[in-house]
Scaffold this motif. Structure first.
Motif, PDB file in Angstrom:
ATOM      1  N   ASP A  45       0.846  -1.194   0.000  1.00 31.02           N
ATOM      2  CA  ASP A  45       0.000   0.000   0.000  1.00 31.02           C
ATOM      3  C   ASP A  45       0.877   1.238   0.000  1.00 31.02           C
ATOM      4  OD1 ASP A  45      -2.780  -1.268   0.659  1.00 31.02           O
ATOM      5  OD2 ASP A  45      -1.436  -2.076   2.195  1.00 31.02           O
ATOM      6  N   TYR A  56      -9.863  -3.417   3.692  1.00 32.01           N
ATOM      7  CA  TYR A  56      -9.979  -4.684   4.421  1.00 32.01           C
ATOM      8  C   TYR A  56     -10.623  -5.752   3.551  1.00 32.01           C
ATOM      9  CZ  TYR A  56     -10.971  -8.318   7.691  1.00 32.01           C
ATOM     10  OH  TYR A  56     -11.000  -9.553   8.279  1.00 32.01           O
ATOM     11  N   LEU A  60      -6.858  -6.785   2.544  1.00 32.39           N
ATOM     12  CA  LEU A  60      -6.236  -7.140   3.825  1.00 32.39           C
ATOM     13  C   LEU A  60      -6.630  -8.529   4.305  1.00 32.39           C
ATOM     14  CD1 LEU A  60      -6.545  -3.747   5.740  1.00 32.39           C
ATOM     15  CD2 LEU A  60      -4.487  -4.736   4.739  1.00 32.39           C
ATOM     16  N   ARG A  63      -4.755 -11.142   2.414  1.00 35.41           N
ATOM     17  CA  ARG A  63      -3.364 -11.275   2.832  1.00 35.41           C
ATOM     18  C   ARG A  63      -3.252 -12.154   4.076  1.00 35.41           C
ATOM     19  NH1 ARG A  63      -1.784  -4.826   2.461  1.00 35.41           N
ATOM     20  NH2 ARG A  63      -2.206  -4.588   0.228  1.00 35.41           N
ATOM     21  N   LEU A  75       5.280  -7.511   2.364  1.00 36.79           N
ATOM     22  CA  LEU A  75       4.277  -6.445   2.375  1.00 36.79           C
ATOM     23  C   LEU A  75       4.997  -5.104   2.339  1.00 36.79           C
ATOM     24  CD1 LEU A  75       1.436  -5.406   2.601  1.00 36.79           C
ATOM     25  CD2 LEU A  75       1.372  -6.143   4.985  1.00 36.79           C
ATOM     26  N   LEU A  99      -0.019   2.556   8.962  1.00 39.35           N
ATOM     27  CA  LEU A  99      -0.213   1.340   8.170  1.00 39.35           C
ATOM     28  C   LEU A  99       0.228   0.115   8.944  1.00 39.35           C
ATOM     29  CD1 LEU A  99       0.807   2.065   4.450  1.00 39.35           C
ATOM     30  CD2 LEU A  99      -1.430   2.155   5.512  1.00 39.35           C
ATOM     31  N   ASP A 102      -2.392  -0.791  11.402  1.00 42.82           N
ATOM     32  CA  ASP A 102      -3.532  -1.439  10.733  1.00 42.82           C
ATOM     33  C   ASP A 102      -3.200  -2.878  10.371  1.00 42.82           C
ATOM     34  OD1 ASP A 102      -5.227   0.770  10.877  1.00 42.82           O
ATOM     35  OD2 ASP A 102      -4.562   1.580   8.959  1.00 42.82           O
ATOM     36  N   TYR A 103      -2.008  -3.111   9.857  1.00 39.62           N
ATOM     37  CA  TYR A 103      -1.609  -4.472   9.483  1.00 39.62           C
ATOM     38  C   TYR A 103      -1.642  -5.401  10.693  1.00 39.62           C
ATOM     39  CZ  TYR A 103       0.330  -2.451   5.146  1.00 39.62           C
ATOM     40  OH  TYR A 103       0.507  -1.805   3.949  1.00 39.62           O
ATOM     41  N   ILE A 108      -1.978  -9.413  10.392  1.00 41.57           N
ATOM     42  CA  ILE A 108      -0.689  -9.651   9.734  1.00 41.57           C
ATOM     43  C   ILE A 108       0.350  -9.950  10.811  1.00 41.57           C
ATOM     44  CG2 ILE A 108       1.155  -8.621   8.364  1.00 41.57           C
ATOM     45  CD1 ILE A 108      -1.272  -9.282   6.698  1.00 41.57           C
ATOM     46  N   THR A 113       5.169 -12.566   7.763  1.00 43.09           N
ATOM     47  CA  THR A 113       5.064 -11.631   6.639  1.00 43.09           C
ATOM     48  C   THR A 113       6.058 -10.503   6.857  1.00 43.09           C
ATOM     49  OG1 THR A 113       2.710 -12.117   6.278  1.00 43.09           O
ATOM     50  CG2 THR A 113       3.550 -10.030   5.415  1.00 43.09           C
ATOM     51  N   ILE A 115       7.260  -6.988   6.620  1.00 40.42           N
ATOM     52  CA  ILE A 115       6.720  -5.639   6.407  1.00 40.42           C
ATOM     53  C   ILE A 115       7.901  -4.682   6.283  1.00 40.42           C
ATOM     54  CG2 ILE A 115       5.263  -3.809   7.358  1.00 40.42           C
ATOM     55  CD1 ILE A 115       3.871  -5.972   9.071  1.00 40.42           C
TER      56      ILE A 115
END
Length: 365
Positions: A45, A56, A60, A63, A75, A99, A102-103, A108, A113, A115
């Motif tokens: 993003d 979402y 999201l 993911r 990500l 962000l 939010d992840y 997440i 993952t 990031i």
């Protein structure tokens, strides 16, 4: 062979066709369930504002689903790409950290993952130069997604960064040897250009063994298009979205202001009644119900009842996400640790890929 290599993004996408892409995606889903460890996903993003319910249900949750199936994920927070349609990157640190919050809040897992931020990975961005040598100006110019982005750009003139955006996105995907890219239908041309770049690099610079880059597949999403409170596509830039981190009161206010129509009887008709249908769909997604059933239940009770139903559904759905987000926000150093670890991991992968690229190009790069 050269004729095949010169197929344009638009022509290739037309040849594949949406129906063929969906068939391929169904095959990929079966393979993912069978051997998820064979896949590496790249998604991301731009940090231009808070993520919202459209994000979402659009990306999201998918993911998290792929992560939980065992697919390795990268990500990217594409901070450099904020400048594709903006003169400056405003409130960048705030948005990047937002962000990450939010992840983490939606599920997440940074242990599964990676990031990372675009600007922190120099080797990734160095791939843009050789990649641009593999595509023509005409191919970049014909990309329909870029045309649409240019049409909606905030800038008076199109920047070179906007024009080369598809090649930069190819670098994002290929630096980590991503072989699976979850996208909506409108993003298929971007993935097709990435496939073209990977093939052309491998054929122009053969290694005598395994090719440097995989040719990634698009995993076509069936995510519904969520409309914003003004009846158009939900978007950060249009101010019509419901952020994941919004309070219950703010959510209620946004939904009360949503556009409906003069017909009191509530039905689900996305074509004739997009504003009403968008609200019905939002409630249905949050409640995991059929939108027609939601509309039938409200019936003649009218728009006020519809908005109450949507508000209750959204607030109930977002409550656990908000609680986790608030908890993570109490420890900002944790967010920074997640980014540092992700950047370190992404840098190691990018440096190795760049080393392979330089070896394949025999010192020319």
């Amino acid at each position: 062979m050269n004729d095949l290599l010169d197929i344009t993004t638009t022509a290739a996408t037309d040849a594949i066709g949406t129906s063929a892409a969906r068939l391929r995606s169904a095959e990929l889903e079966e393979r993912i369930r069978y051997k998820p460890g064979r896949f590496r996903v790249l998604t991301g993003d731009r940090p231009t504002g808070p993520l919202h319910l459209g994000h979402y249900f659009g990306t999201l949750h998918n993911r998290v689903r792929l992560q939980d199936l065992g697919v390795e994920g990268f990500l990217i927070i594409a901070d450099y790409q904020v400048l594709t349609d903006r003169d400056v990157a405003e409130r960048l640190v705030e948005y990047v950290e937002g962000l990450v919050l939010d992840y983490l809040a939606v599920g997440i897992d940074p242990d599964r993952t990676t990031i990372f931020t675009h600007s922190a990975i120099p080797a990734l961005n160095q791939l843009l130069l050789p990649f641009l040598s593999l595509v023509s100006v005409a191919e970049l110019n014909r990309n329909p997604t870029v045309k649409d982005e240019i049409a909606h750009s905030r800038q008076a003139a199109v920047s070179g960064l906007m024009f080369t955006y598809p090649a930069h996105q190819a670098a994002d995907i290929l630096f980590c040897k991503g072989n699976l890219v979850p996208v909506g239908q409108d993003q298929l041309p971007h993935v097709e250009l990435t496939r073209t770049i990977a093939r052309r690099f491998n054929e122009r610079y053969p290694t005598g063994g395994s090719p440097v880059f995989p040719v990634p597949d698009a995993l076509l999403s069936a995510a519904p298009l969520l409309l914003g409170t003004d009846g158009s596509k939900m978007s950060k830039s249009r101010g019509n979205a419901i952020p994941l981190g919004a309070s219950a009161d703010e959510t209620a206010r946004l939904i009360r202001a949503a556009r409906t129509d003069a017909d009191r009887h509530i039905t689900y008709d996305p074509v004739a009644r997009p504003g009403v249908a968008g609200l019905v769909l939002l409630a249905a997604l949050c409640q995991e119900r059929d939108p027609h059933a939601v509309a039938d239940e409200i019936g003649a009770a009218g728009a006020a009842a519809l908005k109450r139903t949507v508000t209750e559904a959204v607030n109930e759905f977002l409550a656990p996400i908000r609680a986790r987000r608030t908890e993570y926000a109490r420890d900002p150093e944790r967010v920074r640790r997640v980014l540092r670890a992700g950047n370190e991991r992404a840098n190691a992968v990018a440096d190795e890929t760049l080393r392979e690229v330089r070896t394949a190009m025999r010192g020319m790069y």
